[in-house]
Write an enzyme that holds these catalytic residues in place. Structure first.
Site, short mmCIF file in Angstrom:
data_model
loop_
_atom_site.label_atom_id
_atom_site.label_comp_id
_atom_site.label_asym_id
_atom_site.label_seq_id
_atom_site.Cartn_x
_atom_site.Cartn_y
_atom_site.Cartn_z
N VAL A 1 -25.63 59.97 -21.29
CA VAL A 1 -26.54 59.96 -22.34
C VAL A 1 -25.96 58.96 -23.27
O VAL A 1 -24.77 58.75 -23.66
CB VAL A 1 -26.71 61.21 -23.10
CG1 VAL A 1 -27.49 61.13 -24.31
CG2 VAL A 1 -27.09 62.65 -22.38
N ALA B 1 -21.86 56.82 -26.44
CA ALA B 1 -22.50 57.16 -25.05
C ALA B 1 -21.54 58.33 -24.86
O ALA B 1 -20.42 58.48 -25.12
CB ALA B 1 -22.56 56.26 -24.38
N LYS B 2 -21.74 59.11 -23.64
CA LYS B 2 -21.03 60.26 -23.05
C LYS B 2 -21.63 60.64 -21.57
O LYS B 2 -22.95 60.71 -21.56
CB LYS B 2 -20.72 61.45 -23.80
CG LYS B 2 -19.44 62.27 -23.50
CD LYS B 2 -18.23 61.57 -24.28
CE LYS B 2 -17.09 62.46 -24.17
NZ LYS B 2 -16.00 61.83 -25.24
N GLY B 3 -20.89 60.99 -20.72
CA GLY B 3 -21.47 61.22 -19.50
C GLY B 3 -20.61 62.16 -18.46
O GLY B 3 -19.58 62.50 -18.95
N ASP C 1 -12.23 61.24 -19.86
CA ASP C 1 -12.28 62.19 -20.51
C ASP C 1 -11.66 63.56 -19.88
O ASP C 1 -10.94 63.20 -18.95
CB ASP C 1 -13.94 62.41 -20.81
CG ASP C 1 -13.97 63.30 -22.17
OD1 ASP C 1 -13.87 62.97 -23.18
OD2 ASP C 1 -14.37 64.75 -21.86
#
Ligand code: NAD
Length: 414
Positions: free
Chosen positions: A54, A99-101, A140
């Site tokens: 995202v 952002a992150k995913g 992460d």
């Protein structure tokens, strides 16, 4: 989780009198991508996963955020964490968006070969939407320098040599000195500022730390080096305490060998659930979300809380602590040392130039101290707590950049 971050956003937006239209512009994710990943595992069985990315906002630069490998990973999680990254990068004023995913796999049950295949498939399918000038992943939960090395290699097959596609890479593969300890270092930097504004030094305070992984152990080590006493540490295995101060390098060595703090001979054992209400001047929650909640907040004895973890304090607990006069240095400021050092890594990659550790640390200290002071200034200006102030500062920065890019009739109230 998305609800919590929206709660803080709207609280800050109310302080600024931000029009609804602008709130919608700032909260709407730029792009959300879901991909299917199917591989034949080492055992010959089919494995199938979903991968997410995202991209929340790119008004201030390429989007930046971690990649999480966890069975509970889904689009909602990615959206909430991507949103937080937008505000975090703005608070420390690095030229990135958020952002992150991740992938909904459980790396603890997978062979390294399968993890590699899954990562390669993810990059194959995401290569059009990520890039050194578009969206730059980083480690992460359950991802690390090794995974970043694989991503860099796979992406470079399509785009040519691209070290800037990910940060948190191995040092031998264009990673940066100082990156690994950077989040803990940032925790130490903002604590130094908080103590200074109260006329105190590290030597005057005792500190309790929840979590002794990357963030907790590096923060504890650096804070102890400055002269504070780390009187209690807890992790998933248990708690250890020493009123005269724990020997942190010895504890780091113990954890490396034994997998947790439990059994550390130079300290007394306690139940790890007691760490939040430990009798210490400073509390550093550096483990879990929601560790400080409405049922234990009133019993917290620390007068300063530095949020090493993401979201360790629930909104109800934050309110109880603010009302009790406890200073909370919020996550989007306190743990931004990691993304700041990631920015340094990316800048070195783009320039094909390597900084030494001293330079990384100096620049990091400067950025973190400046960010703390900027948030404090906003807090004083509006008479608000530091968390709301951090969001106010971030919304101002992102809001101005976002509206400067488009033609809208609405004017910002700042
Ligand atoms: P990590 O996996 O290295 O360490 C996590 C620690 O939490 C371990 O010591 C573990 O034992 C402990 N823990 C787990 N369950 C616990 C429990 N029930 N009670 C007490 N301790 C418990 O993770 P990390 O990278 O140090 O991240 C910690 C937090 O900081 C997370 O919220 C993460 O999102 C956040 N964070 C990390 C970074 C970074 O650069 N690593 C940057 C920003 C934010």
């Amino acid at each position: 989780m998305l609800a919590e971050s929206h709660f803080y956003f709207h609280k800050a937006a109310d302080v600024l009198g931000l029009p609804d239209k602008v709130r919608t512009i700032l909260l709407t994710p730029h792009r959300s991508v879901k991909v299917g990943i199917a591989i034949e595992g080492e055992d010959g069985e089919l494995q199938s996963y979903e991968g997410y990315r995202v991209q929340h906002n790119h008004a201030r630069g390429p989007m930046k955020g971690g990649l999480r490998y966890h069975p509970a990973m889904d689009e909602d999680h990615a959206a909430a964490l991507a949103n937080l990254m937008t505000w975090k990068t703005a608070v420390v004023d690095v030229p990135f968006g958020g952002a992150k995913g991740g992938i909904n796999c459980d790396p603890h049950t997978l062979s390294e070969r399968d993890l590699f295949q899954i990562t390669v498939r993810f990059v194959e399918q995401m290569k059009e939407v990520i890039g050194p000038m578009t969206d730059i992943p980083a480690p992460d939960v359950n991802t690390n320098a090794t995974v970043m090395g694989w991503i860099m290699n796979e992406y470079s097959k399509y785009a040519g040599f691209s070290p800037g596609i990910v940060t948190g890479k191995p040092l031998d593969l264009f990673g940066s000195e100082g990156r690994e300890a950077a989040t803990g270092r940032g925790v130490m930097d903002v604590l130094a500022e908080a103590l200074a504004e109260q006329g105190k030094n590290f030597g005057d305070v005792t500190v309790a730390v929840q979590g002794f992984g990357n963030v907790g152990s590096n923060a504890a080590r650096l804070i102890a080096e400055r002269g504070a006493k780390i009187v209690a540490v807890a992790d998933h295995t248990g708690g250890v305490c020493a009123q005269t101060g724990l020997d942190i390098p010895a504890l780091v060595a113990w954890v490396a060998e034994n997998g947790g703090v439990k059994g550390f001979p130079a300290g007394e054992a306690f139940d790890s659930s007691e760490i939040i209400t430990w009798d210490a001047d400073v509390l550093v929650p550096a483990a879990l979300e929601d560790a400080i909640h409405k049922d234990n907040a009133a019993d917290v004895k620390a007068r300063i809380i530095v949020e090493g973890a993401n979201g360790p304090t629930t909104p109800e607990a934050s309110q109880i602590l603010n009302d009790g006069g406890v200073l909370i240095v919020p996550d989007i400021l306190a743990n931004a040392g990691g993304v700041t050092a990631s920015y340094f890594e990316w800048a070195q990659n783009i320039q094909q130039f390597r900084w030494d550790e001293e330079r990384v640390n100096q620049e990091l200290d400067k950025k973190m101290s400046r960010a703390y002071r900027s948030v404090r200034e906003v807090a004083n200006e509006h008479g608000i707590d530091m968390r709301t102030a951090a969001f106010v500062l971030a919304i101002r920065r992102v809001g101005k950049a976002a509206l400067a890019r488009i033609h809208v009739k609405t004017k910002l109230p700042f």
